[in-house]
Design a protein around this motif. Structure first.
Motif, PDB file in Angstrom:
ATOM      1  N   HIS A 372       4.218   0.686   0.361  1.00 18.89           N
ATOM      2  CA  HIS A 372       5.020  -0.164   1.536  1.00 18.89           C
ATOM      3  C   HIS A 372       6.396  -0.306   1.122  1.00 18.89           C
ATOM      4  O   HIS A 372       7.382  -0.155   2.377  1.00 18.89           O
ATOM      5  N   ASN A 373       6.741  -0.246   0.079  1.00 18.42           N
ATOM      6  CA  ASN A 373       8.494  -0.306  -0.107  1.00 18.42           C
ATOM      7  C   ASN A 373       8.928   0.981   0.227  1.00 18.42           C
ATOM      8  O   ASN A 373       9.997   1.191   0.675  1.00 18.42           O
ATOM      9  N   LEU A 374       8.297   2.124  -0.107  1.00 18.14           N
ATOM     10  CA  LEU A 374       8.867   3.446   0.189  1.00 18.14           C
ATOM     11  C   LEU A 374       9.125   3.609   1.849  1.00 18.14           C
ATOM     12  O   LEU A 374       9.864   4.290   2.478  1.00 18.14           O
ATOM     13  N   SER A 375       7.747   2.855   2.628  1.00 20.02           N
ATOM     14  CA  SER A 375       7.726   3.313   3.816  1.00 20.02           C
ATOM     15  C   SER A 375       8.702   2.543   4.881  1.00 20.02           C
ATOM     16  O   SER A 375       8.539   2.448   6.117  1.00 20.02           O
ATOM     17  N   LEU A 376       9.231   1.561   4.244  1.00 18.11           N
ATOM     18  CA  LEU A 376       9.742   0.198   5.145  1.00 18.11           C
ATOM     19  C   LEU A 376      10.956   0.781   5.943  1.00 18.11           C
ATOM     20  O   LEU A 376      10.812   0.439   7.110  1.00 18.11           O
ATOM     21  N   ALA A 377      11.619   1.821   5.598  1.00 19.69           N
ATOM     22  CA  ALA A 377      12.617   2.242   6.602  1.00 19.69           C
ATOM     23  C   ALA A 377      12.029   3.198   7.729  1.00 19.69           C
ATOM     24  O   ALA A 377      12.614   3.622   8.795  1.00 19.69           O
ATOM     25  N   ARG A 378      10.655   3.680   7.641  1.00 19.03           N
ATOM     26  CA  ARG A 378      10.042   4.341   8.409  1.00 19.03           C
ATOM     27  C   ARG A 378       8.984   3.581   9.484  1.00 19.03           C
ATOM     28  O   ARG A 378       8.030   4.021  10.173  1.00 19.03           O
ATOM     29  N   LEU A 379       8.859   2.141   9.087  1.00 13.70           N
ATOM     30  CA  LEU A 379       7.848   1.404   9.746  1.00 13.70           C
ATOM     31  C   LEU A 379       8.002   1.702  11.366  1.00 13.70           C
ATOM     32  O   LEU A 379       6.535   1.711  11.959  1.00 13.70           O
ATOM     33  N   PRO A 380       8.909   1.938  12.131  1.00 14.34           N
ATOM     34  CA  PRO A 380       8.762   2.032  13.604  1.00 14.34           C
ATOM     35  C   PRO A 380       7.897   3.177  13.845  1.00 14.34           C
ATOM     36  O   PRO A 380       7.179   3.511  14.768  1.00 14.34           O
ATOM     37  N   ASP A 381       7.924   4.412  13.044  1.00 12.33           N
ATOM     38  CA  ASP A 381       7.387   5.718  13.372  1.00 12.33           C
ATOM     39  C   ASP A 381       5.777   5.704  12.951  1.00 12.33           C
ATOM     40  O   ASP A 381       4.974   6.569  13.374  1.00 12.33           O
ATOM     41  N   LEU A 382       5.581   4.548  12.049  1.00 11.14           N
ATOM     42  CA  LEU A 382       4.160   4.419  11.424  1.00 11.14           C
ATOM     43  C   LEU A 382       3.267   3.668  12.279  1.00 11.14           C
ATOM     44  O   LEU A 382       2.096   3.528  11.875  1.00 11.14           O
ATOM     45  N   HIS A 383       3.827   2.651  13.351  1.00 16.24           N
ATOM     46  CA  HIS A 383       3.153   1.905  14.073  1.00 16.24           C
ATOM     47  C   HIS A 383       2.772   2.329  15.540  1.00 16.24           C
ATOM     48  O   HIS A 383       3.742   3.094  16.049  1.00 16.24           O
ATOM     49  N   SER A 384       1.588   2.295  15.831  1.00 13.57           N
ATOM     50  CA  SER A 384       1.280   2.854  17.283  1.00 13.57           C
ATOM     51  C   SER A 384       1.748   1.781  18.391  1.00 13.57           C
ATOM     52  O   SER A 384       2.109   0.785  17.911  1.00 13.57           O
ATOM     53  N   ARG A 385       1.455   2.118  19.612  1.00 13.93           N
ATOM     54  CA  ARG A 385       1.988   1.108  20.607  1.00 13.93           C
ATOM     55  C   ARG A 385       1.263  -0.093  20.630  1.00 13.93           C
ATOM     56  O   ARG A 385       1.796  -1.177  21.059  1.00 13.93           O
ATOM     57  N   LEU A 386      -0.060  -0.020  19.865  1.00 17.76           N
ATOM     58  CA  LEU A 386      -0.750  -1.558  20.005  1.00 17.76           C
ATOM     59  C   LEU A 386      -0.384  -1.944  18.645  1.00 17.76           C
ATOM     60  O   LEU A 386      -1.137  -3.090  18.277  1.00 17.76           O
ATOM     61  N   GLY A 387       0.467  -1.450  18.072  1.00 15.77           N
ATOM     62  CA  GLY A 387       0.759  -2.339  16.515  1.00 15.77           C
ATOM     63  C   GLY A 387      -0.081  -1.769  15.253  1.00 15.77           C
ATOM     64  O   GLY A 387       0.224  -2.936  14.429  1.00 15.77           O
ATOM     65  N   MET A 388      -0.819  -0.779  15.251  1.00  9.44           N
ATOM     66  CA  MET A 388      -1.689  -0.541  14.379  1.00  9.44           C
ATOM     67  C   MET A 388      -1.012   0.348  13.421  1.00  9.44           C
ATOM     68  O   MET A 388      -0.162   1.236  13.867  1.00  9.44           O
ATOM     69  N   MET A 389      -1.016   0.092  11.989  1.00 13.17           N
ATOM     70  CA  MET A 389      -0.512   0.977  11.329  1.00 13.17           C
ATOM     71  C   MET A 389      -1.099   2.063  10.810  1.00 13.17           C
ATOM     72  O   MET A 389      -2.323   2.092  10.445  1.00 13.17           O
ATOM     73  N   ASP A 390      -0.435   3.214  10.902  1.00 12.10           N
ATOM     74  CA  ASP A 390      -1.028   4.477  10.081  1.00 12.10           C
ATOM     75  C   ASP A 390      -0.934   4.671   8.617  1.00 12.10           C
ATOM     76  O   ASP A 390       0.123   5.253   8.241  1.00 12.10           O
ATOM     77  N   THR A 391      -1.998   3.959   8.101  1.00 14.39           N
ATOM     78  CA  THR A 391      -2.001   3.725   6.551  1.00 14.39           C
ATOM     79  C   THR A 391      -2.196   5.365   5.854  1.00 14.39           C
ATOM     80  O   THR A 391      -1.662   5.630   4.957  1.00 14.39           O
ATOM     81  N   ALA A 392      -2.898   6.215   6.652  1.00 14.34           N
ATOM     82  CA  ALA A 392      -2.776   7.723   6.093  1.00 14.34           C
ATOM     83  C   ALA A 392      -1.485   8.265   6.015  1.00 14.34           C
ATOM     84  O   ALA A 392      -1.153   8.838   5.056  1.00 14.34           O
ATOM     85  N   ARG A 393      -0.887   8.173   7.005  1.00 13.68           N
ATOM     86  CA  ARG A 393       0.503   8.721   7.100  1.00 13.68           C
ATOM     87  C   ARG A 393       1.391   8.023   6.123  1.00 13.68           C
ATOM     88  O   ARG A 393       2.371   8.752   5.423  1.00 13.68           O
ATOM     89  N   GLU A 394       1.274   6.941   5.843  1.00 18.21           N
ATOM     90  CA  GLU A 394       2.236   5.980   5.043  1.00 18.21           C
ATOM     91  C   GLU A 394       1.798   6.411   3.565  1.00 18.21           C
ATOM     92  O   GLU A 394       2.928   6.928   2.840  1.00 18.21           O
ATOM     93  N   THR A 395       0.801   6.607   3.305  1.00 21.92           N
ATOM     94  CA  THR A 395       0.198   7.212   1.924  1.00 21.92           C
ATOM     95  C   THR A 395       0.724   8.670   1.781  1.00 21.92           C
ATOM     96  O   THR A 395       1.193   8.832   0.663  1.00 21.92           O
ATOM     97  N   GLU A 396       0.466   9.331   2.997  1.00 23.55           N
ATOM     98  CA  GLU A 396       1.181  10.853   2.762  1.00 23.55           C
ATOM     99  C   GLU A 396       2.504  10.863   2.331  1.00 23.55           C
ATOM    100  O   GLU A 396       2.909  11.468   1.552  1.00 23.55           O
ATOM    101  N   LEU A 397       3.401  10.107   3.059  1.00 25.88           N
ATOM    102  CA  LEU A 397       4.704  10.016   3.028  1.00 25.88           C
ATOM    103  C   LEU A 397       5.213   9.435   1.550  1.00 25.88           C
ATOM    104  O   LEU A 397       5.750  10.198   0.877  1.00 25.88           O
ATOM    105  N   ALA A 398       4.382   8.610   1.082  1.00 30.16           N
ATOM    106  CA  ALA A 398       4.762   7.857  -0.176  1.00 30.16           C
ATOM    107  C   ALA A 398       4.558   8.861  -1.458  1.00 30.16           C
ATOM    108  O   ALA A 398       5.114   9.068  -2.198  1.00 30.16           O
TER     109      ALA A 398
END
Length: 544
Positions: A372-398
């Motif tokens: 979560h700390n690593l992904s903070l700057a990319r939060l807009p890219d990791l949320h869908s239009r419905l506000g759902m977090m793409d946790t798989a993508r977050e984990t991959e980036l981290a």
């Protein structure tokens, strides 16, 4: 070492010294003080000078009971002295005014002056006695015009500093330690302080005085001791050393021929496109009239003494603090628009990132996960239009960033506070790398990390520049600046005092520039005028 000298007219100077340190040493991860032998006489003002990190404050913290020594002995008035803590030292009459204020802004002046020693009887506080005591304390520094009932928050920084000093010197005192006491003061306030200090020394009080201002040292100090890299390298009467000699002692023999043992980066020679222009940027009380151009693929170092305005400058560029004058221009619009960032969010949208100095309170969420700390700057890219977090993508980036920066961790969902300081710092840097910004500002990137982590961070900065990023690095370590930067901009008391190419870096000239706007008594003492007070410390807002 220069011969030791005591003022033979000082009370007690012909007898037992007030304080003697014998081979005092202190280590944290590495040695900070190395066998310091030092003497303070009764009624003497003894100045301590040295570059950032030389060990001045550490020595004073040991004497004041803030830190225990790792080795050596203290003697106070001829008796063995080993303070168990601050209260133990204060019971012996040793008091310290630190560079950072220790006042309670919501309490009144009177309550701050008496804090810890209210003297209430049967739980009942006498406000009359409290105010009488406050007025007497304020009078010691010529502050009779202040209302003791006024909240401290309504005072300027300079007045707060004087209230802090008044609180200390109005109590039983035999040894006073002052750490940069005039950094927040105007010239008339300094005169008030010096008048009070002379009265104290006339009573036999010994004073240890840390300052970067050489003109003040010559005016107030009897002797000067110079520390370098944890060693006491010289002690002499204050009139026996001029500014150039002190700077040479602080820099060491390596500065005589302009060489050091540091392996430096080969300076850039190829032309590069400018990406950022800073034009006459100023913030009242912090810095003024700062101008420079930053190029793609360049590392610009910013040096200067603590309090010179380096961190404040980065925060002003980044929009974490509002500036009052000037602005910045960006290559994104062909430098057509002079702008002032109104917030960090606006700066990020414009392509700037800031690795803050205080990662724990301003940069990181220690109770949150590494991912979560690593992904903070990319939060807009990791949320869908419905506000759902793409946790798989977050984990991959981290995971990718942890491999890239060699972050040592057990699991990406473990909390950040479990990591070492060096790994925490790499997480903070990694956050901005995931954002892929063209301009990165680093404030003390190697602070509080071990040697291996620091080397990795320095390598990373060079790799960023090689990849075409424009990088600004603030550092208190001269060797780090000369190793990393293509050129170094020096700030002195909030103003540009010099610029150095690192190919033929001269540390003695660099130190002279650091002191340039501290060494005279002109009205340039504070950017923005006499009422501005101390160069503003950055507040504790968390930046993305």
């Amino acid at each position: 070492m220069y011969a030791s000298h005591a003022d033979s007219g000082s009370p007690g100077a012909a007898g037992v010294p007030l304080l003697v340190t014998q081979a005092i040493a202190k280590s944290f991860a590495v040695p900070v003080l190395k066998a310091i032998d030092f003497t303070l006489q009764h009624g003497e003002v003894h100045a301590l000078m040295g570059s950032n990190g030389a060990g001045k404050s550490t020595l004073c913290n040991i004497i004041a009971g803030v830190l225990p020594a790792s080795g050596g002995n203290l003697e106070l008035r001829g008796q063995r002295f080993q303070p168990a803590g601050i209260r133990d030292a204060e019971a012996q009459g040793i008091r310290m005014v630190m560079q950072e204020l220790n006042l309670f802004p919501t309490l009144s002046i009177a309550e701050n002056l008496a804090f810890g020693e209210f003297g209430a009887r049967a739980g009942i506080l006498s406000h009359g006695r409290l105010h009488a005591r406050a007025r007497a304390a304020l009078a010691t520094l010529g502050l009779e015009d202040l209302d003791p009932e006024m909240p401290v928050s309504r005072l300027g920084v300079g007045q707060q500093q004087l209230v802090e000093i008044a609180r200390v010197i109005s109590r039983p005192l035999s040894l006073l330690i002052l750490d940069e006491p005039t950094a927040a003061l105007t010239d008339p306030q300094i005169e008030r302080l010096f008048t009070s200090l002379r009265k104290l020394t006339a009573r036999g009080v010994g004073i240890l005085y840390i300052s970067h201002r050489m003109d003040e040292i010559r005016r107030i100090a009897d002797r000067v001791s110079v520390l370098r890299d944890g060693h006491l390298v010289a002690t002499a009467p204050s009139g026996a050393l001029d500014s150039d000699q002190i700077i040479t002692l602080m820099a060491g023999e390596k500065a005589v021929d302009g060489s050091t043992t540091t392996q430096r980066r080969t300076p850039r020679t190829e032309p590069a496109s400018p990406v950022l222009k800073v034009e006459q940027l100023g913030r009242r009380g912090a810095f003024s009239d700062i101008s420079f151009t930053l190029h793609a693929g360049e590392v610009l170092g910013i040096g200067g003494l603590i309090g010179a305005g380096r961190s404040e400058l980065l925060r002003g560029i980044f929009g974490a603090d509002r500036v009052d004058s000037g602005g910045i221009r960006l290559a994104a619009d062909q430098f057509a628009r002079l702008r002032r960032m109104r917030s960090p969010q606006e700066a990020v949208r414009a392509g700037l990132g800031l690795v803050v100095e205080d990662r724990k309170s301003q940069g990181l969420l220690l109770q949150a996960s590494i991912a979560h700390n690593l992904s903070l700057a990319r939060l807009p890219d990791l949320h869908s239009r419905l506000g759902m977090m793409d946790t798989a993508r977050e984990t991959e980036l981290a995971a990718t960033m942890c491999r890239s920066l060699d972050i040592n961790y057990r699991a990406l969902d473990q909390t950040l506070w479990e990591l070492s300081g060096g790994n925490q710092q790499k997480v903070l840097i990694g956050r901005w790398l995931l954002k892929a910004l063209p301009i990165l500002l680093f404030d003390e990137p190697g602070r509080g990390v071990d040697a291996r982590a620091k080397a990795r961070i320095q390598l990373l900065v060079r790799e960023l520049a090689a990849a075409g990023k424009a990088v600004v690095v603030v550092s208190s370590e001269t060797e780090e600046l000369s190793a990393l930067a293509d050129r170094i901009l020096v700030l002195s008391n909030g103003r540009v005092a010099g610029e150095f190419a690192t190919g033929n870096f001269d540390e003695s000239a660099f130190l002279s520039a650091c002191f340039r706007f501290y060494s005279d008594g002109t009205q340039d003492r504070h950017p923005g005028g006499e009422s501005s007070g101390k160069p503003a410390r950055h507040d504790r807002k968390t930046t993305p």
